[in-house]
Design an enzyme around this catalytic site. Structure first.
Site, mmCIF file in Angstrom:
data_model
loop_
_atom_site.group_PDB
_atom_site.id
_atom_site.type_symbol
_atom_site.label_atom_id
_atom_site.label_comp_id
_atom_site.label_asym_id
_atom_site.label_seq_id
_atom_site.Cartn_x
_atom_site.Cartn_y
_atom_site.Cartn_z
ATOM 1 N N ASP A 239 40.576 -4.012 34.428
ATOM 2 C CA ASP A 239 40.877 -2.705 34.159
ATOM 3 C C ASP A 239 42.202 -2.394 34.558
ATOM 4 O OD1 ASP A 239 38.312 -2.257 32.838
ATOM 5 O OD2 ASP A 239 37.498 -1.479 34.802
ATOM 6 N N HIS A 262 40.151 3.895 37.068
ATOM 7 C CA HIS A 262 41.038 4.177 36.074
ATOM 8 C C HIS A 262 41.776 5.630 36.488
ATOM 9 C CE1 HIS A 262 38.914 1.406 33.462
ATOM 10 N NE2 HIS A 262 37.850 2.041 33.411
HETATM 11 ZN ZN LIG Z 1 36.300 -1.937 32.115
#
Ligand SMILES: [Zn+2]
Length: 306
Positions: A239, A262
């Site tokens: 990610d 994120h």
């Molecule tokens: Zn992910």
């Protein structure tokens, strides 16, 4: 040298949150185009969303970007990680809906598709973002940091109450095929309790025990169990690579994430670019190119599950 795909590649699947079928077509693109998404269900000229950190319209569960016409694309991070990890710098990603297909919850199917299509040089100089001094952001007990380094390294640490995840940490260089070999097949994970909460809000409608590792305490509920003992931290690194690629160019620096997600990685890019003394554009010479993710990616690097 900048690169693109040799030919187009098509992925069909479901959106993780919408549960709707979606077709994604990656098209080759010219030098200096960068990574752009195209929502073809929008009027001409209104569906282009550039994959840049300042287009991020925050979503707690995935990375979503949006343009000024309201066209958004959600869950871009695993595709972005595959493009970064395979060293693809220019692509037009066309979609017929608002969400990138989740596929198996990892980046492995994207890596296989990109590798199958082939990556080709465009004969134009590649520039990278070189980190010149430490930049750090925090939210509660989570932090994300960039420090100077010759090539991209990712260090990550997580701590989960569920015993099956617990405390995990890993540190690695992303040079060459390391992403495909070590990180690409690690899947999204979540707790059964989170699944129930998301479903109650009408989210994760496309989530299954096959495209996410669902855990509960000491148990892995997804059939087949884990692909790696530390699959969770590997997925967080995947990610991070995808979210960092929203810098628009490869990054030369060391990323350190502690319980980061994120939103925090996006805060970090905003903090980096807000300080003109913290970074510079670096023209990649042969030595830098040799250390970038995706340079010298071989078929043996592609995960067997892809
Ligand atoms: Zn992910």
């Amino acid at each position: 040298m900048q690169t693109t795909l040799k030919s187009q590649v098509i992925f069909r699947g479901q959106g993780l949150h919408s549960g709707r079928p979606v077709t994604l077509i990656l098209h080759p693109a010219p030098a200096d185009h960068g990574i752009q998404f195209l929502r073809r269900d929008f009027a001409r000229g209104e569906g282009i969303v550039r994959a840049l950190f300042d287009r991020v319209n925050q979503s707690p569960l995935c990375t979503r970007i949006q343009n000024q016409h309201g066209a958004s694309v959600s869950t871009i991070e695993h595709l972005m990680a595959a493009l970064a990890g395979c060293g693809v710098h220019n692509v037009l990603a066309e979609l017929d809906g608002p969400e990138v297909p989740i596929l198996d919850g990892s980046a492995a199917p994207f890596v296989r598709g990109i590798f199958g299509a082939g990556v080709v040089g465009l004969g134009r100089e590649l520039r990278a973002i070189r980190v010149l001094k430490p930049v750090e952001v925090r939210r509660g007990d989570a932090s994300a940091r960039l420090t100077p380094a010759e090539a991209l390294h990712i260090d990550f640490e997580i701590d989960f109450a569920d015993a099956v995840i617990g405390h995990q940490s890993r540190s690695m260089s992303l040079a060459n095929g390391a992403f495909a070999r070590m990180l690409a097949d690690s899947r999204t994970f979540c707790r059964q309790a989170d699944v129930d909460a998301m479903r109650a809000q009408g989210l994760a409608l496309g989530g299954t025990y096959e495209n996410a590792v669902v855990v509960d305490g000491e148990q892995v509920l997804s059939p087949g169990g884990l692909r790696h003992r530390d699959e969770a931290v590997r997925h967080k690194m995947l990610d991070a690579l995808g979210d960092l690629y929203l810098a628009g160019l490869p990054i030369l620096g060391r990323y350190t994430g502690v319980r980061a997600g994120h939103a925090l990685t996006n805060d970090l890019l905003r903090a980096l670019f807000a300080d003109p003394t913290a970074w510079e554009l670096h023209s990649c010479d042969t030595r830098t190119l040799a250390q970038l993710p995706g340079t010298a990616l071989h078929a043996e690097d592609i995960p067997a599950v892809a």
